[in-house]
Design a protein around this motif. Structure first.
Motif, PDB file in Angstrom:
ATOM      1  N   LYS A  39       0.708  -0.787  -0.371  1.00  0.00           N
ATOM      2  CA  LYS A  39       0.103  -0.161  -0.199  1.00  0.00           C
ATOM      3  C   LYS A  39       1.181   1.963  -0.437  1.00  0.00           C
ATOM      4  CE  LYS A  39      -4.488  -2.143   2.278  1.00  0.00           C
ATOM      5  NZ  LYS A  39      -3.618  -3.441   2.256  1.00  0.00           N
ATOM      6  N   GLN A  40       0.201   2.417  -0.653  1.00  0.00           N
ATOM      7  CA  GLN A  40       1.382   3.530   0.049  1.00  0.00           C
ATOM      8  C   GLN A  40       1.184   4.159   1.163  1.00  0.00           C
ATOM      9  OE1 GLN A  40      -0.567   6.841  -3.286  1.00  0.00           O
ATOM     10  NE2 GLN A  40       0.601   6.178  -4.287  1.00  0.00           N
ATOM     11  N   CYS A  41       2.061   5.080   1.559  1.00  0.00           N
ATOM     12  CA  CYS A  41       2.130   5.761   2.961  1.00  0.00           C
ATOM     13  C   CYS A  41       2.879   6.706   2.777  1.00  0.00           C
ATOM     14  CB  CYS A  41       2.981   4.069   4.021  1.00  0.00           C
ATOM     15  SG  CYS A  41       3.784   5.328   5.137  1.00  0.00           S
ATOM     16  N   ARG A  44      12.332   3.357   3.455  1.00  0.00           N
ATOM     17  CA  ARG A  44      12.157   3.197   2.334  1.00  0.00           C
ATOM     18  C   ARG A  44      12.779   1.288   2.735  1.00  0.00           C
ATOM     19  NH1 ARG A  44      12.562   7.337  -0.607  1.00  0.00           N
ATOM     20  NH2 ARG A  44      10.636   7.704  -1.918  1.00  0.00           N
ATOM     21  N   GLU A  51       5.106   1.126  -0.484  1.00  0.00           N
ATOM     22  CA  GLU A  51       5.173   1.862  -1.947  1.00  0.00           C
ATOM     23  C   GLU A  51       5.517   3.079  -0.606  1.00  0.00           C
ATOM     24  OE1 GLU A  51       2.810   4.472  -5.692  1.00  0.00           O
ATOM     25  OE2 GLU A  51       2.406   2.672  -4.808  1.00  0.00           O
ATOM     26  N   LEU A  52       6.089   4.189  -0.626  1.00  0.00           N
ATOM     27  CA  LEU A  52       6.334   5.372   0.062  1.00  0.00           C
ATOM     28  C   LEU A  52       6.113   5.973  -0.826  1.00  0.00           C
ATOM     29  CD1 LEU A  52       7.196   6.968   2.652  1.00  0.00           C
ATOM     30  CD2 LEU A  52       9.073   6.864   2.710  1.00  0.00           C
ATOM     31  N   VAL A  53       4.498   7.188  -0.176  1.00  0.00           N
ATOM     32  CA  VAL A  53       4.822   8.519  -0.879  1.00  0.00           C
ATOM     33  C   VAL A  53       5.395   9.899  -0.316  1.00  0.00           C
ATOM     34  CG1 VAL A  53       3.473   7.584  -3.176  1.00  0.00           C
ATOM     35  CG2 VAL A  53       2.451   8.405  -0.070  1.00  0.00           C
ATOM     36  N   LYS A  65       3.485  13.542  -0.215  1.00  0.00           N
ATOM     37  CA  LYS A  65       1.991  13.342  -0.121  1.00  0.00           C
ATOM     38  C   LYS A  65       2.383  13.489   1.432  1.00  0.00           C
ATOM     39  CE  LYS A  65      -0.017  12.173  -4.156  1.00  0.00           C
ATOM     40  NZ  LYS A  65      -0.043  10.876  -4.574  1.00  0.00           N
ATOM     41  N   THR A  82      -2.299   9.958   3.000  1.00  0.00           N
ATOM     42  CA  THR A  82      -2.803   8.428   2.370  1.00  0.00           C
ATOM     43  C   THR A  82      -4.423   8.052   2.769  1.00  0.00           C
ATOM     44  OG1 THR A  82      -1.356   7.126   3.485  1.00  0.00           O
ATOM     45  CG2 THR A  82      -0.624   8.418   1.624  1.00  0.00           C
TER      46      THR A  82
END
Length: 328
Positions: A128-130, A141, A148-150, A153, A156
């Motif tokens: 998932k995005q985080c 990471r 999935e590091l964003v 942002k 999330t």
């Protein structure tokens, strides 16, 4: 009514996250009561022990209840927890099965700032995005390559799991969730009462790129230093590969593994960081700054600058250069 569990983990936790969340969700109840509506949230601070010492005894938090007393909750808030991560997980290991049980029973889970590290330890973020604090992106990471590091942002939201960016951006996540639970009108009132910039979604303008050298590949470190010393020039990947007697594919593979950036991304980020500093402190116009960091194509420079910072060069200068803003 929704039951909200604000976790009080052991260790150095963010008092701001805990108190801020409690205060803002409580204010939602107050606003609804003033409108003749029923309160929306039952809010409890939920801990591992009857009291938790903070900041070397400067503060003590006394939770409303222990996690074992909470049979069912609707929302779990994980505040930022500072310190050595293995110790954080060990000290708070008992919370992980409880969080998983509550999630499987329908509870939503939100992490604030680097609380994402502990949330990731539950396995709920896999695939998932985080979001997390941009300063700790590389560490995250390295520990959780399956998430999935964003890092640009602030918020999330997916499958009942929320994460927020760094520090006080947790306020934006709270307003976002309040809008989801209580409606846009209440979210706007909360944003105005606490003077929170509603609908802000990016932490890109706040990121300071400091390179990524916490790795053991000495050749890649030398390549990074070469880029940082020669960013004013038009640097190519082939040029760097030739300088360090590596094949291009080998350089790209090793560079990405060590820094989480491609060589081209790293060159761009170093150049844009230098441009940001010029725009913050100098009196140069955008074109002068662009040429000084090795760009000659205005469209390309603006596009890359906005991709990295979330703002155009002029917007960035106007936001952070007080002297320039007065002159304009």
């Amino acid at each position: 009514m929704k039951h909200v569990s604000i976790l009080i983990p052991k260790g150095h936790t963010s008092l701001v996250n805990i108190e801020g969340t409690h205060q803002i969700f409580s204010e939602v109840n107050n606003l609804r009561t003033s409108m003749g509506k029923a309160p929306l949230f039952t809010i409890q601070m939920v801990g591992l022990s009857k009291e938790t010492s903070q900041r070397e005894g400067l503060f003590t938090i006394k939770p409303d209840c222990l996690y074992t007393d909470v049979a069912k909750t609707d929302l779990i808030i994980i505040p930022a927890i500072h310190g050595q991560f293995p110790k954080i997980v060990a000290d708070n290991q008992a919370l992980i099965p409880w969080i998983l049980q509550q999630f499987n029973n329908g509870a939503e889970v939100a992490s604030l700032c680097i609380g994402s590290f502990f949330l990731a330890a539950t396995g709920l973020l896999k695939g998932k995005q985080c979001a997390t604090h941009w300063r700790f992106a590389n560490e995250f990471r390295a520990l959780y390559p399956d998430v999935e590091l964003v890092d640009d942002k602030i918020i999330t939201d997916g499958d009942g799991i929320y994460t927020s960016g760094g520090a006080y951006s947790y306020l934006n996540l709270l307003v976002y969730m309040i809008e989801k639970y209580a409606g846009r009108d209440i979210a706007i009132l909360i944003a105005k009462a606490f003077m929170i910039d509603i609908d802000r979604t990016l932490q890109s303008p706040f990121i300071i790129f400091q390179g990524q050298k916490s790795h053991e590949d000495e050749t890649v470190k030398k390549a990074q230093e070469y880029i940082e010393k020669n960013f004013e020039e038009k640097i190519t990947v082939d040029q760097i590969a030739g300088t360090f007697a590596l094949g291009r594919r080998s350089l790209e593979r090793r560079f990405k593994k060590a820094t989480c950036n491609t060589v081209t991304e790293y060159i761009q980020r170093v150049k844009i960081e230098a441009a940001k500093k010029d725009l913050e402190t100098g009196q140069k116009n955008v074109y002068e700054v662009m040429y000084d960091v090795g760009y000659s194509d205005v469209k390309a420079f603006r596009s890359i600058f906005k991709k990295i910072t979330g703002l155009s060069p002029i917007e960035y200068r106007n936001k952070y250069n007080k002297e320039q803003l007065v002159m304009d």
